[in-house]
Design a protein around this motif. Structure first.
Motif, short mmCIF file in Angstrom:
data_model
loop_
_atom_site.label_atom_id
_atom_site.label_comp_id
_atom_site.label_asym_id
_atom_site.label_seq_id
_atom_site.Cartn_x
_atom_site.Cartn_y
_atom_site.Cartn_z
N LEU A 180 -12.75 6.67 -8.01
CA LEU A 180 -13.82 5.71 -8.22
C LEU A 180 -13.70 4.63 -7.15
CD1 LEU A 180 -13.44 5.28 -12.07
CD2 LEU A 180 -15.10 6.70 -10.89
N LYS A 181 -14.78 3.94 -6.86
CA LYS A 181 -14.74 2.84 -5.91
C LYS A 181 -13.94 1.70 -6.53
CE LYS A 181 -17.62 0.19 -2.76
NZ LYS A 181 -18.98 -0.10 -2.35
N LYS B 249 -13.59 -7.60 -1.38
CA LYS B 249 -12.19 -7.22 -1.23
C LYS B 249 -11.94 -5.95 -2.05
CE LYS B 249 -11.10 -10.88 1.20
NZ LYS B 249 -10.70 -10.79 2.61
N THR B 250 -11.01 -5.15 -1.57
CA THR B 250 -10.69 -3.92 -2.30
C THR B 250 -9.19 -3.67 -2.27
OG1 THR B 250 -11.15 -1.57 -2.45
CG2 THR B 250 -11.00 -2.46 -0.25
N VAL B 251 -8.69 -2.99 -3.28
CA VAL B 251 -7.29 -2.62 -3.34
C VAL B 251 -7.18 -1.39 -4.22
CG1 VAL B 251 -6.74 -4.05 -5.33
CG2 VAL B 251 -4.95 -3.50 -3.69
N ALA B 252 -6.32 -0.45 -3.85
CA ALA B 252 -6.21 0.80 -4.60
C ALA B 252 -5.14 0.68 -5.67
CB ALA B 252 -5.87 1.94 -3.65
N ILE B 253 -5.50 0.96 -6.91
CA ILE B 253 -4.56 1.02 -8.02
C ILE B 253 -4.81 2.35 -8.72
CG2 ILE B 253 -3.86 0.03 -10.24
CD1 ILE B 253 -3.17 -1.89 -8.12
N TYR B 254 -3.75 3.05 -9.08
CA TYR B 254 -3.88 4.33 -9.76
C TYR B 254 -3.29 4.28 -11.16
CZ TYR B 254 -5.62 6.87 -5.74
OH TYR B 254 -6.40 7.32 -4.72
N GLN B 255 -3.93 4.99 -12.07
CA GLN B 255 -3.41 5.16 -13.42
C GLN B 255 -3.14 6.64 -13.67
OE1 GLN B 255 -5.40 3.47 -17.02
NE2 GLN B 255 -5.44 5.60 -17.72
N SER C 181 -0.63 2.55 -5.50
CA SER C 181 -1.33 3.54 -4.67
C SER C 181 -0.98 4.94 -5.17
CB SER C 181 -0.91 3.41 -3.20
OG SER C 181 0.45 3.80 -3.04
N PHE C 182 -1.72 5.92 -4.70
CA PHE C 182 -1.41 7.30 -5.06
C PHE C 182 -0.08 7.72 -4.44
CE2 PHE C 182 -2.44 11.98 -5.12
CZ PHE C 182 -2.42 12.08 -6.50
N ASP C 183 0.22 7.17 -3.25
CA ASP C 183 1.50 7.46 -2.60
C ASP C 183 2.66 6.94 -3.44
OD1 ASP C 183 0.37 8.78 -0.47
OD2 ASP C 183 0.32 7.01 0.83
N ALA C 184 2.47 5.78 -4.08
CA ALA C 184 3.51 5.23 -4.94
C ALA C 184 3.77 6.17 -6.12
CB ALA C 184 3.11 3.84 -5.44
N LEU C 185 2.71 6.74 -6.64
CA LEU C 185 2.82 7.71 -7.74
C LEU C 185 3.59 8.95 -7.27
CD1 LEU C 185 2.06 8.65 -10.59
CD2 LEU C 185 -0.19 9.26 -9.72
N ARG C 186 3.28 9.40 -6.07
CA ARG C 186 4.00 10.55 -5.50
C ARG C 186 5.48 10.22 -5.32
NH1 ARG C 186 0.72 14.54 -3.23
NH2 ARG C 186 -1.47 13.97 -2.96
N ASP C 187 5.77 9.00 -4.88
CA ASP C 187 7.17 8.59 -4.68
C ASP C 187 7.98 8.74 -5.96
OD1 ASP C 187 6.73 7.99 -2.03
OD2 ASP C 187 6.52 5.82 -2.35
N TRP C 188 7.35 8.41 -7.10
CA TRP C 188 8.05 8.56 -8.37
C TRP C 188 8.35 10.03 -8.66
CZ3 TRP C 188 11.43 7.29 -11.50
CH2 TRP C 188 11.45 7.69 -12.84
N HIS C 189 7.41 10.90 -8.32
CA HIS C 189 7.62 12.31 -8.57
C HIS C 189 8.65 12.93 -7.63
CE1 HIS C 189 4.66 13.15 -11.72
NE2 HIS C 189 4.06 12.09 -11.22
#
Length: 200
Positions: A21-22, A30-36, A92-100
């Motif tokens: 989603l946007k 302003k924009t910033v990416a947050i993932y759930q 970020s989605f990369d942060a989520l990947r880092d956890w995995h």
């Protein structure tokens, strides 16, 4: 939280469905990416869940070390005591990947696969759009309805009533990792410059 992914192997993570989603923060342009990430987990037996709790209790220690981690909550569905629900928030989605890719998490997933502890894990990842905080003060009846920056949620929730300074109750972290929180200051990007770069 993401600790035990669906009794499958780690490389399947890339196949999980992501809804994009946007992402707009309260500040204009302003924009910033947050993932759930949202999970609904069913264990094979009550004993399997007890074993899981032993592993899960240490998760908070590893999550707090990750720069992109924001929030995790885990709870039991009120009408189905065998169905557990979890959400986690990431910068970020990369942060989520880092956890995995985290060593502790990898071994936890291996344990779930090897033992068959998890019968079912339903996973969906979402990109954040916006957040609002609505509060009604029980002391003075002052109503608040305002946007806030979700990456600074703990700071926002700690604010008292602006009229009478009533202190609102706030969920605290738990030692068994069912509630883990952290604020992260994030740089905001200018939407106009981002769109101009995309157009070029």
């Amino acid at each position: 939280m993401l600790i035990l992914l669906c009794g499958a192997c780690a490389d399947r993570f890339n196949g999980y469905r992501t809804f994009r989603l946007k992402t707009k923060m309260p500040r204009e342009d302003k924009t910033v990416a947050i993932y759930q990430s949202m999970q609904r987990v069913r264990f094979s037996s009550p004993d399997d869940y007890k074993k899981f709790q032993t592993i899960f209790a240490d998760v908070r220690i590893h999550l707090k070390k990750l720069p992109g981690f924001l929030h995790l909550t885990w709870w039991v569905h009120n009408d189905d005591p065998c169905w557990y629900n979890e959400i986690s928030l990431w910068t970020s989605f990369d942060a989520l990947r880092d956890w995995h890719m985290n060593t502790y998490h990898k071994h936890a997933k291996e344990w779930a696969v090897r033992s068959g502890a998890i019968m079912e894990d339903i996973i969906a990842n979402f990109e954040f759009k916006n957040a609002r905080l609505i509060r009604v003060c029980p002391n003075c009846a002052h109503i608040q309805d305002k946007p806030y920056e979700i990456n600074m949620e703990q700071e926002a929730l700690s604010q008292p009533c602006p009229k009478c300074e009533f202190t609102f109750p706030v969920m605290r972290e738990t030692t068994n990792s069912t509630a883990v929180f952290k604020d992260v200051v994030m740089p905001l990007q200018d939407l106009s410059s981002k769109e101009a770069a995309t157009a070029s």
